[in-house]
Design a protein around this motif. Structure first.
Motif, PDB file in Angstrom:
ATOM      1  N   LYS A   1       0.967  -1.295   0.099  1.00  0.00           N
ATOM      2  CA  LYS A   1       0.061   0.319   0.027  1.00  0.00           C
ATOM      3  C   LYS A   1       0.890   1.259  -0.130  1.00  0.00           C
ATOM      4  CE  LYS A   1      -0.503   0.222   4.934  1.00  0.00           C
ATOM      5  NZ  LYS A   1      -1.497   0.391   6.341  1.00  0.00           N
ATOM      6  N   ASN A   2       0.228   2.486  -0.148  1.00  0.00           N
ATOM      7  CA  ASN A   2       0.969   3.440   0.139  1.00  0.00           C
ATOM      8  C   ASN A   2       1.563   3.986   1.501  1.00  0.00           C
ATOM      9  OD1 ASN A   2       2.132   6.265  -0.437  1.00  0.00           O
ATOM     10  ND2 ASN A   2       0.251   7.186  -0.935  1.00  0.00           N
ATOM     11  N   TYR A   3       2.678   3.883   1.590  1.00  0.00           N
ATOM     12  CA  TYR A   3       3.388   4.286   2.989  1.00  0.00           C
ATOM     13  C   TYR A   3       4.101   5.744   2.900  1.00  0.00           C
ATOM     14  CZ  TYR A   3       2.720  -0.666   4.173  1.00  0.00           C
ATOM     15  OH  TYR A   3       2.357  -1.882   4.476  1.00  0.00           O
ATOM     16  N   GLY A   4       3.634   6.496   2.054  1.00  0.00           N
ATOM     17  CA  GLY A   4       4.107   7.658   1.978  1.00  0.00           C
ATOM     18  C   GLY A   4       5.604   7.979   1.717  1.00  0.00           C
ATOM     19  N   VAL A   5       6.389   8.845   2.394  1.00  0.00           N
ATOM     20  CA  VAL A   5       7.930   8.922   2.103  1.00  0.00           C
ATOM     21  C   VAL A   5       8.538   8.455   3.387  1.00  0.00           C
ATOM     22  CG1 VAL A   5       7.868  10.686   0.633  1.00  0.00           C
ATOM     23  CG2 VAL A   5       7.795  11.184   2.696  1.00  0.00           C
ATOM     24  N   ALA A   6       7.717   8.738   4.509  1.00  0.00           N
ATOM     25  CA  ALA A   6       8.475   8.146   5.728  1.00  0.00           C
ATOM     26  C   ALA A   6       8.705   6.823   5.902  1.00  0.00           C
ATOM     27  CB  ALA A   6       7.641   8.601   7.209  1.00  0.00           C
ATOM     28  N   GLY A   7       7.734   5.812   5.559  1.00  0.00           N
ATOM     29  CA  GLY A   7       7.886   4.298   5.460  1.00  0.00           C
ATOM     30  C   GLY A   7       9.034   4.053   4.694  1.00  0.00           C
TER      31      GLY A   7
ATOM     32  N   PRO B   1       8.043   6.009  10.645  1.00  0.00           N
ATOM     33  CA  PRO B   1       6.931   5.770   9.432  1.00  0.00           C
ATOM     34  C   PRO B   1       5.609   6.387   9.608  1.00  0.00           C
ATOM     35  CG  PRO B   1       8.141   3.779  10.119  1.00  0.00           C
ATOM     36  CD  PRO B   1       8.624   4.774  11.228  1.00  0.00           C
ATOM     37  N   GLU B   2       5.398   6.674  10.921  1.00  0.00           N
ATOM     38  CA  GLU B   2       3.913   6.995  11.083  1.00  0.00           C
ATOM     39  C   GLU B   2       3.621   8.479  10.671  1.00  0.00           C
ATOM     40  OE1 GLU B   2       5.018   4.054  14.117  1.00  0.00           O
ATOM     41  OE2 GLU B   2       5.778   5.649  13.395  1.00  0.00           O
TER      42      GLU B   2
END
Length: 287
Positions: free
Chosen positions: A62-68, A160-161
Motif C-alpha cells: 500500500k502507500n506508505y508515503g515517504v516516511a515508511g 514511518p507514522e
C-alpha cells in the motif's frame, strides 16, 4: 575506509519519463539504488522500467508515503553496511558528480550528519533557486540529501507514522538536538513538487503548490506535532507556514473548502498523534 552509498527513490503514481531521468542520473553514481514502490496505479510500468535499468525494486502492499520508505531504506543501509544514504523523491533529477561532491563535503566535518543539494525548480517557465555559499542550517529537504547512516541510527532513524510532510523537518531538528550538524550546499539538483505556480500576492511573488486535501491534512497534523516536540524553534514557524498556506488556498487554489477542512482536521487530530508518538518513541522526550 567505508564510503559505500545507498540511494533510494520513493514512487507513488510517478511520471514515468521523469522517473527514468531520475534513475539514469543517479544509478551509476552510487553503490546500489533501491526503488520503493508504494502501490502506484502504473505499477506494472514502473516494474518494467526498473527491470530494464537493472534496478532493484521493493513492492509495498500500500502507500506508505515517504516516511515508511525512508525508514526501510535506512534500515537496509544499516543491515548491509552502507556508510551513507542518498534519498530522492520520484520527481528529482540529480546532477553529474553530485555524490562525489556531497561526499567530499560531509567527510570534511566529523559532526556533519546530513548535507543537501540545492533544489532548482522551474515554475511557470522561470527557474527558481537561491544564491548562497555552502552553509550550516537547521533543516533541509530529504530529496537530494546525503546522510551519514551511523549518525541517523544514533538518533533513532525515521518514523514511518509521519507518512508525509514535515518528515524532513523533524529528522533535521532531532539531528541538531543530538549535537550533529546539517549543511545546505550549492551542489544543484533539479526538483519538482506538487503543481507549482508563480503568483503575485499584494507586492510579493509566491509559489503556489496546489497540494491535495489529503496532503493538507498531513501538513497540519505533522507541523503541529513537530511544534509540540521542538517548541519555540518551530511553533512560530508553523504558525507562519499555515497562515501562508491558507492565504494561498483562499486566493489562488481550487477545492478551497476541502483543503481548509483538511487543515482543520489535521490540527485537531495532532493531539492524539503526539500522544501515540511519544509513547512509542521515547527518544522524542530525550532530545
Amino acid at each position: 575506509m567505508n564510503d559505500k552509498v545507498l540511494a533510494t527513490i520513493t514512487t507513488y503514481n510517478p511520471e514515468l519519463d521523469l522517473l527514468e531521468q531520475n534513475i539514469d542520473a543517479i544509478v551509476n553514481q552510487v553503490d546500489k539504488l533501491l526503488v520503493y514502490e508504494n502501490a502506484s496505479e502504473n505499477r506494472d510500468k514502473i516494474v518494467s522500467l526498473c527491470e530494464a535499468k537493472g534496478v532493484e525494486i521493493i513492492l509495498n502492499d500500500k502507500n506508505y508515503g515517504v516516511a515508511g520508505p525512508l525508514s526501510d531504506g535506512l534500515n537496509y543501509a544499516i543491515e548491509n553496511n552502507y556508510a551513507y544514504i542518498f534519498t530522492l523523491d520520484q520527481d528529482t533529477v540529480s546532477s553529474d558528480g553530485i555524490i562525489k561532491s556531497l561526499l567530499n563535503l560531509i567527510k570534511a566535518d566529523d559532526k556533519m550528519a546530513i548535507i543537501a543539494a540545492q533544489p532548482v525548480m522551474t515554475v511557470n517557465g522561470v527557474e527558481v533557486k537561491e544564491n548562497f555559499e555552502n552553509h550550516y542550517v537547521n533543516d533541509v529537504i530529504t530529496s537530494g540529501a546525503l546522510a551519514d547512516v551511523e549518525k541517523m541510527k544514533n538518533i533513532g532513524g525515521y518514523m514511518p507514522e509521519m507518512f508525509i510532510d514535515w518528515v524532513d523537518t523533524e529528522i533535521c531538528f532531532r539531528t541538531i538536538s543530538n549535537g550533529y550538524r546539517i549543511m545546505q550546499s550549492t551542489v544543484p539538483i533539479i526538483h519538482k513538487f506538487g503543481d507549482p505556480q508563480r503568483r503575485k500576492f499584494l507586492w510579493k511573488w509566491c509559489i503556489v503548490t496546489n497540494y491535495s486535501p489529503f496532503r493538507c491534512y498531513y501538513i497540519a497534523r505533522n507541523s503541529a506535532f513537530c511544534a509540540k516536540i521542538y517548541k519555540k524553534p518551530l511553533s512560530t514557524r508553523r504558525r507562519k507556514y499555515l497562515l501562508k498556506t491558507k492565504i494561498k488556498i483562499i486566493f489562488f487554489e481550487k477545492n478551497k473548502r476541502e483543503k481548509l477542512r483538511a487543515l482543520s482536521k489535521g490540527k485537531k487530530e495532532s493531539k492524539e498523534f503526539y500522544k501515540l508518538m511519544v509513547k512509542k518513541y521515547d527518544f522524542l522526550l530525550r532530545k
